[in-house]
Design a protein around this motif. Sequence first.
Motif, PDB file in Angstrom:
ATOM      1  N   VAL A 126      -2.794   5.679   7.139  1.00  0.00           N
ATOM      2  CA  VAL A 126      -3.844   4.954   6.408  1.00  0.00           C
ATOM      3  C   VAL A 126      -3.398   4.737   4.963  1.00  0.00           C
ATOM      4  N   HIS A 127      -2.855   5.781   4.344  1.00  0.00           N
ATOM      5  CA  HIS A 127      -2.390   5.676   2.955  1.00  0.00           C
ATOM      6  C   HIS A 127      -1.255   4.655   2.832  1.00  0.00           C
ATOM      7  N   LEU A 128      -0.294   4.715   3.742  1.00  0.00           N
ATOM      8  CA  LEU A 128       0.836   3.786   3.699  1.00  0.00           C
ATOM      9  C   LEU A 128       0.362   2.352   3.833  1.00  0.00           C
ATOM     10  N   TRP A 129      -0.494   2.083   4.817  1.00  0.00           N
ATOM     11  CA  TRP A 129      -0.935   0.700   5.031  1.00  0.00           C
ATOM     12  C   TRP A 129      -1.737   0.194   3.833  1.00  0.00           C
ATOM     13  N   GLN A 130      -2.546   1.045   3.232  1.00  0.00           N
ATOM     14  CA  GLN A 130      -3.281   0.619   2.038  1.00  0.00           C
ATOM     15  C   GLN A 130      -2.313   0.366   0.877  1.00  0.00           C
ATOM     16  N   LYS A 131      -1.291   1.188   0.765  1.00  0.00           N
ATOM     17  CA  LYS A 131      -0.299   1.040  -0.302  1.00  0.00           C
ATOM     18  C   LYS A 131       0.420  -0.306  -0.231  1.00  0.00           C
TER      19      LYS A 131
END
Length: 165
Positions: A126-131
């Motif tokens: 989730v963090h990677l895709w938002q980044k």
Amino acid sequence: MIQIRRAKSEDTEAIWSIFQVVIQTGDTYVYPPDTPREALDKVWLAKTMYTYVAQIEDQILGTYIIKANFPGLGSHVANASYMVASAAHGRGIGTAMGLHSLEEARRLGFRAMQFNLVVSSNSAAVHLWQKIGFSIIGTIPEAFDHQQLGLVDAYVMYRSLKEPA
């Protein structure tokens, strides 16, 4: 240095070794942990998919696919899935594949990318895709049967490909 390229038939066993380990945990993908090797041709290597591998030197450490999210009038939106070998976590392979996939999807003519089921407890994803520019556009309550946590929510995530990665 991470190199990403289209997968070749001789990469199949390396892809399977990553795929098998990732799905065995039952915490990120909908494929049953006991998915047989023969299924790889349908779920990761099908003719309707673009399959890629990420490697450092000659070692394949990650793989991803791009495909149309839906057929016909929805085929301008891409869908993608990514897997990194457990021994290679934290080496930037997921980020490299994510960024590469955005450029590849754009090059292939897709106008957007959508992930239909990102497990909410998979905070790293989730963090990677938002980044890299994805937004959560919906939550599906109890959509994933996590092997340790039971039923957990899943996110639908979306990113336009009009802007560069």
